[in-house]
Design a protein around this motif. Structure first.
Motif, PDB file in Angstrom:
ATOM      1  N   SER A 244       0.861  -1.177   0.000  1.00  0.00           N
ATOM      2  CA  SER A 244       0.000   0.000   0.000  1.00  0.00           C
ATOM      3  C   SER A 244       0.901   1.230   0.000  1.00  0.00           C
ATOM      4  O   SER A 244       1.766   1.380   0.887  1.00  0.00           O
ATOM      5  N   TYR A 245       0.696   2.133  -0.961  1.00  0.00           N
ATOM      6  CA  TYR A 245       1.565   3.309  -1.071  1.00  0.00           C
ATOM      7  C   TYR A 245       0.794   4.422  -1.764  1.00  0.00           C
ATOM      8  O   TYR A 245      -0.256   4.208  -2.365  1.00  0.00           O
TER       9      TYR A 245
ATOM     10  N   LEU B  33       3.201  -1.052   4.153  1.00  0.00           N
ATOM     11  CA  LEU B  33       2.740   0.330   4.005  1.00  0.00           C
ATOM     12  C   LEU B  33       3.953   1.228   3.839  1.00  0.00           C
ATOM     13  O   LEU B  33       4.757   1.370   4.769  1.00  0.00           O
TER      14      LEU B  33
ATOM     15  N   CYS C 247       5.281   4.490   4.044  1.00  0.00           N
ATOM     16  CA  CYS C 247       4.778   5.689   4.722  1.00  0.00           C
ATOM     17  C   CYS C 247       5.589   6.925   4.344  1.00  0.00           C
ATOM     18  O   CYS C 247       6.813   6.967   4.535  1.00  0.00           O
TER      19      CYS C 247
ATOM     20  N   TYR D 225       1.341  10.004   2.152  1.00  0.00           N
ATOM     21  CA  TYR D 225       0.610   8.778   2.506  1.00  0.00           C
ATOM     22  C   TYR D 225      -0.140   8.958   3.814  1.00  0.00           C
ATOM     23  O   TYR D 225      -1.308   8.558   3.938  1.00  0.00           O
TER      24      TYR D 225
ATOM     25  N   TYR E 190      -4.037   8.568   4.281  1.00  0.00           N
ATOM     26  CA  TYR E 190      -4.450   7.478   5.165  1.00  0.00           C
ATOM     27  C   TYR E 190      -5.465   7.983   6.188  1.00  0.00           C
ATOM     28  O   TYR E 190      -6.440   7.298   6.518  1.00  0.00           O
TER      29      TYR E 190
ATOM     30  N   VAL F 193      -5.492   5.402  -1.188  1.00  0.00           N
ATOM     31  CA  VAL F 193      -4.864   5.276   0.125  1.00  0.00           C
ATOM     32  C   VAL F 193      -5.873   5.556   1.232  1.00  0.00           C
ATOM     33  O   VAL F 193      -5.863   4.904   2.290  1.00  0.00           O
TER      34      VAL F 193
ATOM     35  N   GLU G  84      -7.800   2.360   1.569  1.00  0.00           N
ATOM     36  CA  GLU G  84      -6.974   1.322   2.182  1.00  0.00           C
ATOM     37  C   GLU G  84      -6.743   1.606   3.667  1.00  0.00           C
ATOM     38  O   GLU G  84      -6.698   0.678   4.495  1.00  0.00           O
ATOM     39  N   GLY G  85      -6.618   2.888   4.015  1.00  0.00           N
ATOM     40  CA  GLY G  85      -6.448   3.237   5.420  1.00  0.00           C
ATOM     41  C   GLY G  85      -7.634   2.827   6.267  1.00  0.00           C
ATOM     42  O   GLY G  85      -7.480   2.358   7.401  1.00  0.00           O
TER      43      GLY G  85
ATOM     44  N   ILE H  63      -7.467  -1.083   6.595  1.00  0.00           N
ATOM     45  CA  ILE H  63      -6.394  -1.485   7.514  1.00  0.00           C
ATOM     46  C   ILE H  63      -6.760  -1.161   8.962  1.00  0.00           C
ATOM     47  O   ILE H  63      -6.598  -1.996   9.868  1.00  0.00           O
TER      48      ILE H  63
ATOM     49  N   PHE I  76       0.459  -6.231   9.161  1.00  0.00           N
ATOM     50  CA  PHE I  76       0.736  -4.915   8.593  1.00  0.00           C
ATOM     51  C   PHE I  76       2.113  -4.425   9.058  1.00  0.00           C
ATOM     52  O   PHE I  76       2.372  -4.321  10.265  1.00  0.00           O
TER      53      PHE I  76
ATOM     54  N   PRO J  60       4.901  -1.322   8.584  1.00  0.00           N
ATOM     55  CA  PRO J  60       5.215   0.013   8.031  1.00  0.00           C
ATOM     56  C   PRO J  60       6.649   0.083   7.514  1.00  0.00           C
ATOM     57  O   PRO J  60       7.575  -0.445   8.139  1.00  0.00           O
TER      58      PRO J  60
END
Length: 229
Positions: free
Chosen positions: A7-8, A63, A65, A69, A73, A84, A87-88, A91, A105, A107
Motif C-alpha cells: 500500500s503506497y 505500508l 509511509c 501517505y 491514510y 490510500v 486502504e487506510g 487497515i 501490517f 510500516p
C-alpha cells in the motif's frame, strides 16, 4: 506461497519506481508480491473491491509511509489519493477487529523518510527503512530469524557457599577486685625489710589480758620498760 501486498501513495514518478523496485525484488526472491502497477488498465471488480480483496488475501501488507501517505491514510486530503484513504479505512478496521494484535501490517519508510509519517495505529510495531533494512524485512516475510534460541538444557546444580564467619562472642564480666581497706591496722610484728622503718605497733586491746603483749611502740610512758620487744 507467501502473498504480499504493498500500500503506497503516488507521490511522484520516482517514488512509484522505488515501490516497484521493492515489489520486483520480492517477486524475484520467491514472494508473490502485488501492486497496482501490475494491473493492466483496471481490475474487473473495480479498484475498491480489488484493494479490499488484496488486503484480505495477503499474508503481509507493506505500508510505504510518507508525508503524503499519512495525510491520505487519515482522510485529510480531498484532492486525489482516494485509494490510500480507502486502504487506510480497511487497515484500521482490520486492526480494530483483531484488538490491535498485529502480525500482518508492516510500516516502511524510504531512506529520506521519517517515523512521524507512520500512522498512529502502526507505531507500536517495528518499522523498516528501505533499502538499508531490506534483509531484515525479507527475514520477517520468509520466517527466517537471524538468531535462533538454543534448545533448553538440563538445570545445573550450583554449589552452596558456606558461611565461615564466627558468631560474635559474648563478653564475660571479670570478677570484682577486692578493695584493700585503708583502715586496716598495721602489723607491728611483721619484720621490716632493709631500709624500711617498722610501722607503729597496734593496740592489743582485742587480746585477752593474760595473752596481751606489752606495747613496745607505745609512747607517752614515763617509765622505760624492763624488757625488750
Amino acid at each position: 506461497m507467501t502473498k504480499v501486498f504493498i500500500s503506497y501513495s503516488h507521490d511522484s514518478d520516482a517514488h512509484r519506481e522505488f515501490v516497484r523496485g521493492i515489489s520486483d525484488r520480492l517477486r524475484k526472491e520467491g514472494l508473490d508480491c502485488l501492486i497496482d502497477l501490475y494491473v493492466n488498465g483496471f481490475p474487473p471488480e473495480g479498484w475498491q473491491r480489488w484493494m479490499e480483496n488484496q488486503i484480505e488475501a495477503a499474508d503481509f501488507v507493506l505500508l510505504v509511509c510518507t508525508e503524503t501517505y499519512l495525510r491520505r491514510y487519515r482522510g485529510q486530503e480531498t484532492d486525489g489519493g482516494r485509494g490510500v484513504t480507502f486502504e487506510g479505512v480497511v487497515i484500521s478496521q482490520t486492526l480494530y477487529d483483531h484488538y490491535y494484535r498485529n502480525t500482518k501490517f508492516i510500516p516502511l519508510i524510504p531512506a529520506h523518510g521519517s517515523l512521524e509519517h507512520v500512522p498512529l495505529t502502526l507505531k507500536p510495531y517495528s518499522t523498516y527503512c528501505l533499502p538499508s533494512d531490506y534483509d531484515k524485512l525479507y527475514r520477517v516475510l520468509t520466517g527466517q530469524a537471524e538468531y535462533i534460541a538454543p534448545p533448553l538444557g538440563k538445570s545445573v546444580l550450583c554449589q552452596r557457599r558456606m558461611d565461615t564467619r564466627q558468631p560474635p562472642s559474648t563478653p564475660t564480666a571479670s570478677p570484682p577486685s577486692k578493695a584493700v581497706s585503708s583502715d586496716a591496722p598495721p602489723n607491728c610484728n611483721a619484720s621490716p625489710t632493709h631500709g624500711q622503718t617498722p610501722p607503729p605497733a597496734s593496740s592489743n586491746s582485742s587480746l585477752p589480758a593474760a595473752q596481751a603483749k606489752p606495747n613496745c611502740c607505745a609512747t607517752g610512758s614515763t617509765t622505760p620498760p624492763t624488757f625488750r620487744c
